[in-house]
Write an enzyme that holds these catalytic residues in place. Structure first.
Site, PDB file in Angstrom:
ATOM      1  N   LYS A  22      26.180  38.090  50.677  1.00 21.94           N
ATOM      2  CA  LYS A  22      27.015  39.136  50.063  1.00 21.94           C
ATOM      3  C   LYS A  22      26.696  39.291  48.576  1.00 21.94           C
ATOM      4  CE  LYS A  22      31.261  38.009  48.627  1.00 21.94           C
ATOM      5  NZ  LYS A  22      31.747  38.267  47.269  1.00 21.94           N
ATOM      6  N   ASN A  23      26.592  38.173  47.887  1.00 25.40           N
ATOM      7  CA  ASN A  23      26.454  38.267  46.427  1.00 25.40           C
ATOM      8  C   ASN A  23      25.038  38.640  45.983  1.00 25.40           C
ATOM      9  OD1 ASN A  23      29.147  37.864  46.163  1.00 25.40           O
ATOM     10  ND2 ASN A  23      29.006  35.698  45.632  1.00 25.40           N
ATOM     11  N   ARG A  93      34.801  43.313  42.555  1.00 24.99           N
ATOM     12  CA  ARG A  93      34.186  42.850  41.321  1.00 24.99           C
ATOM     13  C   ARG A  93      32.831  43.525  41.096  1.00 24.99           C
ATOM     14  NH1 ARG A  93      35.940  40.654  36.929  1.00 24.99           N
ATOM     15  NH2 ARG A  93      34.360  39.464  35.845  1.00 24.99           N
ATOM     16  N   CYS A 117      38.488  38.813  43.458  1.00 26.53           N
ATOM     17  CA  CYS A 117      39.440  37.757  43.789  1.00 26.53           C
ATOM     18  C   CYS A 117      40.153  37.271  42.542  1.00 26.53           C
ATOM     19  CB  CYS A 117      38.703  36.601  44.466  1.00 26.53           C
ATOM     20  SG  CYS A 117      38.321  36.943  46.185  1.00 26.53           S
ATOM     21  N   ARG A 122      38.616  36.856  34.349  1.00 28.05           N
ATOM     22  CA  ARG A 122      37.207  37.138  34.643  1.00 28.05           C
ATOM     23  C   ARG A 122      36.689  38.094  33.578  1.00 28.05           C
ATOM     24  NH1 ARG A 122      36.483  37.453  41.070  1.00 28.05           N
ATOM     25  NH2 ARG A 122      34.329  37.066  40.471  1.00 28.05           N
ATOM     26  N   ILE A 124      34.353  40.010  30.723  1.00 32.43           N
ATOM     27  CA  ILE A 124      33.075  40.729  30.832  1.00 32.43           C
ATOM     28  C   ILE A 124      32.395  40.835  29.458  1.00 32.43           C
ATOM     29  CG2 ILE A 124      33.545  42.056  32.937  1.00 32.43           C
ATOM     30  CD1 ILE A 124      34.228  44.405  31.018  1.00 32.43           C
ATOM     31  N   ASP A 125      32.837  39.966  28.529  1.00 32.31           N
ATOM     32  CA  ASP A 125      32.282  40.042  27.167  1.00 32.31           C
ATOM     33  C   ASP A 125      30.764  39.841  27.134  1.00 32.31           C
ATOM     34  OD1 ASP A 125      33.321  37.393  27.950  1.00 32.31           O
ATOM     35  OD2 ASP A 125      32.356  36.733  26.112  1.00 32.31           O
ATOM     36  N   GLN A 126      30.233  39.018  28.030  1.00 32.32           N
ATOM     37  CA  GLN A 126      28.783  38.765  27.996  1.00 32.32           C
ATOM     38  C   GLN A 126      27.985  39.966  28.526  1.00 32.32           C
ATOM     39  OE1 GLN A 126      27.581  35.948  26.391  1.00 32.32           O
ATOM     40  NE2 GLN A 126      29.776  35.866  26.016  1.00 32.32           N
ATOM     41  N   ASP A 305      32.190  28.550  44.758  1.00 36.96           N
ATOM     42  CA  ASP A 305      32.586  29.250  45.993  1.00 36.96           C
ATOM     43  C   ASP A 305      32.694  28.310  47.197  1.00 36.96           C
ATOM     44  OD1 ASP A 305      32.661  31.550  44.523  1.00 36.96           O
ATOM     45  OD2 ASP A 305      30.778  32.371  45.271  1.00 36.96           O
ATOM     46  N   ILE A 327      34.248  26.342  36.634  1.00 36.54           N
ATOM     47  CA  ILE A 327      33.814  27.738  36.456  1.00 36.54           C
ATOM     48  C   ILE A 327      35.021  28.679  36.274  1.00 36.54           C
ATOM     49  CG2 ILE A 327      32.434  29.642  37.414  1.00 36.54           C
ATOM     50  CD1 ILE A 327      30.739  27.148  36.966  1.00 36.54           C
ATOM     51  N   ARG A 398      36.456  40.343  53.137  1.00 32.62           N
ATOM     52  CA  ARG A 398      35.618  40.785  52.009  1.00 32.62           C
ATOM     53  C   ARG A 398      34.232  40.166  52.066  1.00 32.62           C
ATOM     54  NH1 ARG A 398      38.899  41.226  46.548  1.00 32.62           N
ATOM     55  NH2 ARG A 398      36.850  41.925  45.951  1.00 32.62           N
TER      56      ARG A 398
END
Ligand code: EPZ
Length: 431
Positions: A22-23, A93, A117, A122, A124-126, A305, A327, A398
């Site tokens: 999926k990822n 996401r 999730c 989570r 997103i600055d990077q 995960d 994480i 999902r």
């Protein structure tokens, strides 16, 4: 609302075929719009996140044709809107991968802020830092991330933290930037490598994916490709732990054993027997499980995960185990559900679970708090004595294709039920 009804206690035995990752599929699907040529992608898992992303792409004018359940043809030549915002896309996401893809191709993209999730903040600055380094104006307004650049120009970017999403997003934009980009402290996950291989198959020039320095030489345009996605490391790991907790014997087929090394090592440590071949791993759990400690880390460390799945096993293992989540900050929400089943787990400081193993779980009604924790609760229910109900299984959909059907094939007593009547029927059937 759909629920899983599960009667636990059977050892799971047999073979299971692992689907596409999926990822990896999510960024690859998004990146396929970066050319006007046609792209064919095979081994896409038929799960809700990939379905939602493909729908959102159709909504902006991308041609999507399902050749079969796992293969799609995509053509992004007639995109009519660079604003991606609908009620579905806000829930996943990976919607933000469309920023890197569209920004790279059109130098402009506006995409709804990502959901996904609920496993902690989570940020997103990077991603934003990387886009800005390439010469993009980025701002957030009305729930959208808006990006626009006159030109994208290659840059030397040091990521402050290792982020799968930021590495992928910046890599996509940089592929079509002028000149060279270097991403330092890049994520090394197999899905990052798979995306780089896909982009290279479209004519990109990316080197070093899989190490922590990725070097990209920008190209003017990309061309079509025919690509097959790698197998899902986390789906495979979940079935490997299903064998461990049910005292089973499962062959997970169509995997890349190298991607599963940290998972295999922990299973061996807790007392399972593993046999590896080229593209499959057999997990046999015939001895009592024993405790260990584990800390989640970016690849090649133990994946976050898989943290709920190993916790389910350690809570049934002799002795005291410690699981540290490094994480995400909110990934132990499912522990309260395991406690209902008789587990002895204390979470300290939000990131550490101290687990005193118990000999068995007893069935209970459980609510899945997110995708991986949901799958882990199903494993706990399969190991438990008696009947369990797992609610909120839409989370599991999902990321796991046909989860209950694959488990049934291994001998699990699990069914989707939609009403009290269906639940009663299941109870009568399983006795
Ligand atoms: C990806 O999420 C996966 N999702 C997650 O899988 C997985 O848990 C995670 O990587 C880690 O392996 C997808 O691939 C769609 P990150 P992502 O950016 O990209 C912080 C599943 O179950 N961070 O590597 O969102 C962040 O808060 C899902 O399949 C920043 O601080 O993860 C987190 O603490 C759940 N700033 C850490 O980095 C940023 O700009 C790692 O996040 C980006 C991230």
């Amino acid at each position: 609302m759909e629920q899983y009804a599960i009667k636990g206690g059977n050892p799971l035995v047999g073979e299971v075929e692992i689907g596409g990752a999926k990822n990896a599929a999510l960024p690859i699907i998004a990146a396929s719009v970066m050319t006007d040529d046609t792209v064919y992608i095979d081994n896409i898992p038929d799960v809700r996140d990939t379905q939602v992303l493909l729908k959102a792409m159709e909504n902006i004018g991308v041609f999507v044709k399902h050749e079969n359940r796992h293969k799609v043809t995509i053509n992004g030549a007639n995109i009519h809107s660079l604003v991606v915002d609908d009620e579905y896309i806000r829930k996943i996401r990976a919607s933000y991968y469309l920023i890197g893809a569209l920004l790279g191709k059109y130098k402009h993209a506006e995409v709804a802020l990502p959901g996904g999730c609920d496993i902690g903040c989570r940020a997103i600055d990077q991603h934003i830092k990387g886009f800005r380094a390439l010469g993009t104006e980025v701002y957030i307004e009305h729930g959208l991330i808006k990006t626009r650049a006159k030109r994208l120009v290659g840059s030397h970017i040091y990521m402050d933290i290792v982020s799968v999403g930021a590495t992928i997003n910046v890599m996509m934009a940089a592929v079509l930037a002028e000149g060279r980009t270097i991403i330092e402290n890049a994520a090394k996950e197999p899905h990052v490598v798979d995306l780089a291989n896909f982009l290279n198959s479209m004519g990109a020039e990316i080197k070093g994916a899989g190490t922590d320095v990725i070097r990209i030489r920008g190209v003017q345009k990309l061309h079509g490709s025919d690509y097959t996605i790698i197998p899902d490391q986390i789906e495979a790991g979940t079935f490997m732990f299903a064998a461990a907790v049910t005292k089973g014997d499962i062959v997970v087929k169509n995997v890349i054993p190298k991607h599963l090394e940290s998972i295999s090592a922990k299973l061996t440590e807790i007392g399972c027997e593993l046999k590896e071949a080229d593209d499959c791993i057999r997990v046999v759990s015939s001895k009592p499980l024993v405790h260990t400690h584990v800390k989640t880390l970016p690849y090649p460390g133990f994946p976050t995960d898989m943290q709920p799945q190993i916790t389910v096993a350690l809570a049934l293992s002799r002795g005291t185990s410690i699981v540290t989540e490094s994480i995400f900050e909110n990934r132990f929400k499912y522990v309260d559900e395991l406690i209902k089943m008789g587990a002895n787990i204390k979470v300290e400081g939000g990131d550490t679970a101290i687990i005193d193993g118990v000999p068995k779980y007893s069935g209970a009604t459980l609510a899945a708090p997110d995708l991986r924790a949901g799958a882990a609760l199903v494993l706990a229910a399969l190991a438990a004595e008696g009947l369990s109900v797992v609610e909120d299984i839409h989370y599991i959909a999902r990321g796991y294709e046909d989860f209950h059907l694959k488990l049934q094939n291994l001998g699990a007593q699990i069914e989707v039920v939609n009403s009290e009547r269906e639940l009663q029927r299941f109870k009568l059937k399983v006795g």
